[in-house]
Design an enzyme around this catalytic site. Structure first.
Site, PDB file in Angstrom:
ATOM      1  CG  ASN A 184      47.169  52.566  30.647  1.00  0.00           C
ATOM      2  OD1 ASN A 184      47.677  51.453  31.066  1.00  0.00           O
ATOM      3  ND2 ASN A 184      46.217  52.850  30.419  1.00  0.00           N
ATOM      4  NE  ARG A 206      45.078  53.120  35.013  1.00  0.00           N
ATOM      5  CZ  ARG A 206      44.092  51.932  34.110  1.00  0.00           C
ATOM      6  NH1 ARG A 206      44.255  51.045  33.814  1.00  0.00           N
ATOM      7  NH2 ARG A 206      43.552  51.521  35.288  1.00  0.00           N
ATOM      8  CG  HIS A 210      37.312  52.624  37.793  1.00  0.00           C
ATOM      9  ND1 HIS A 210      36.175  51.702  37.917  1.00  0.00           N
ATOM     10  CD2 HIS A 210      38.321  51.786  36.564  1.00  0.00           C
ATOM     11  CE1 HIS A 210      36.793  51.094  36.887  1.00  0.00           C
ATOM     12  NE2 HIS A 210      37.354  50.949  35.922  1.00  0.00           N
ATOM     13  NE  ARG A 253      37.619  43.194  36.292  1.00  0.00           N
ATOM     14  CZ  ARG A 253      37.608  44.039  36.155  1.00  0.00           C
ATOM     15  NH1 ARG A 253      37.026  45.287  36.461  1.00  0.00           N
ATOM     16  NH2 ARG A 253      39.006  44.504  35.677  1.00  0.00           N
ATOM     17  CD  GLU A 264      40.770  56.138  33.816  1.00  0.00           C
ATOM     18  OE1 GLU A 264      40.268  56.183  32.539  1.00  0.00           O
ATOM     19  OE2 GLU A 264      41.100  55.630  34.578  1.00  0.00           O
TER      20      GLU A 264
END
Ligand code: ADP
Length: 399
Positions: free
Chosen positions: A9, A90, A179, A240, A383
């Protein structure tokens, strides 16, 4: 034959990696290189033998890959003979081009570069990671697994923004969702845990980490998700804003005189829990709330209100709800958030068992009361494992 997969990643300043034995779901080794581009970088490496951290200059991603190879060697792994069949990467944005993982070749890389305009902060680093890993491991096939792919086939009614059609199609404006790897992994575990046929299960998955998103999944296929063209839309997040009237952006530009980049920073990095309370770690937030901090209390109230709004909306989209699952840092660990988010929803058939919810267990578990019509679960996301499995599936098709 071993079927191990090395997962990367790559961000602009970090490379996270995991070596997984896919059939047993075992992590053989993992670690990260931090502060890529700096002379005071660090590399952390963890395996059954223990954890080591070293400070090293890491001028670029190529140097990071060399450090990772060396760390594996010191940890007793010869990567050329470690049963690795592929490398999985990823990649944040697959745009409209990628609805499934893809074997990396020149054509795929060109298509990924074209998509970078949609995720200028993430995709270029992902691509650099792929290029550097290809150079460092030339014999291994490389596979890109996209965070948007799971949501690529959302129903048009969910993926379409009500803006001028030509404007939207000229500029790739639609809901992509993010996601996806996490939502796919978690929603795949739920039927196994409940011993139910996946094709008959209607689910909501709440991925509550520093970034947060919610997905509605009918019979294994996603039908709605809260993140949109970018990861800014939807739930309140660590930094956010989540959903906001787009008119706020015009106002900040015209009246407050802010530039587009300043507004971008304000909404992506200085809003959400940080903007409302000053902190984005929920352990700190709860400490502030316990101490009577009104800003922290309001931040928590806004956060919970938004989740509840989505649970109601997605229940309506699904028509019948069978399971709600919490995952990611907050979803897995924060029993207060879980209980507040679903409080008062008994009328919807959703009842949490407080003892199960508060139990200090780490694994996947059911936390609803026996008489709850809707099952409530906590499923730790993974993940890397999902990326490794999807990578292996792609490579097996070529074997
Ligand atoms: P991301 O991958 O988006 O960076 P994570 O899924 O790792 O985020 O979640 C990180 C967040 O999880 C932290 O910011 C913190 O708010 C929350 N978190 C982690 N551990 C706990 C805990 N024990 N209790 C409450 N919140 C936690």
């Amino acid at each position: 034959m071993d079927c191990n997969v090395l997962v990367f990643n790559c961000g602009s300043s970090s490379i996270k990696f995991q070596l997984l034995k896919v059939d047993t779901e075992q992590v053989l080794a993992k670690g990260s290189v931090e502060r890529v581009g700096s002379i005071d970088g660090t590399i952390t490496f963890e395996s059954a033998a223990g954890e080591t951290t070293a400070n090293e200059p890491v001028p670029d991603h190529a140097a990071g890959m060399t450090l990772i190879r060396e760390a594996f060697k010191r940890g007793g792994f010869d990567l050329d003979n470690a049963g690795i069949v592929a490398i999985g990467h990823r990649v944040v944005h697959g745009g409209a081009a990628f609805s499934a993982p893809v074997l990396i070749n020149d054509e795929a890389l060109t298509a990924m570069r074209d998509v970078s305009v949609l995720a200028p902060l993430h995709n270029p680093a992902n691509i650099i990671g792929i290029e550097r890993a290809s150079a460092a491991f030339p014999k291994l096939p490389q596979v890109a697994v996209f965070d948007t792919a799971f949501f690529q086939n959302l129903p048009a009614a969910a993926s379409t923004y009500a803006v001028d059609r030509q404007l939207a199609s000229d500029n790739g404006i639609r809901r992509y969702g993010f996601h996806g790897t996490s939502h796919q992994y978690v929603s795949g575990r739920v039927p196994l845990m409940l011993n139910r046929d996946p094709s008959e299960l209607n689910q909501i998955v709440l991925h509550l980490g520093n970034g947060a998103s919610v997905a509605a999944i009918r019979g294994g296929a996603p039908v709605e998700t809260s993140m949109g063209m970018t990861p800014l839309e939807g739930l309140v997040m660590g930094t956010r804003s989540g959903d906001i009237d787009a008119g706020v952006i015009f106002h900040l530009h015209r009246v407050a005189g802010m530039s587009v980049d300043q507004i971008d920073t304000a909404l992506n990095r200085k809003s959400g829990m940080v903007g409302l309370s000053g902190v984005n770690d929920f352990r700190d937030l709860h400490a502030l709330v316990a101490g009577g901090d009104h800003d922290a209390q309001l931040a928590l109230d806004v956060y919970i209100h938004r989740i509840k709004k989505y649970v109601g909306a997605y229940s309506a989209i699904l028509g019948r709800l069978d399971a709600i699952t919490f995952t990611a840092g907050i979803g897995e660990n924060d029993s207060i958030v879980r209980s507040l988010a679903l409080a008062g929803l008994e009328g919807f058939g959703i009842v949490i068992d407080s003892e199960r919810n508060n139990a200090k267990t780490r694994g996947a578990r059911v936390i609803s009361a026996d008489d709850s019509r809707v099952a409530v679960l906590v499923v730790p996301t993974n993940e890397e494992l999902e990326i490794a499995q999807q990578t292996l599936d792609v490579v097996k098709k070529r074997m």
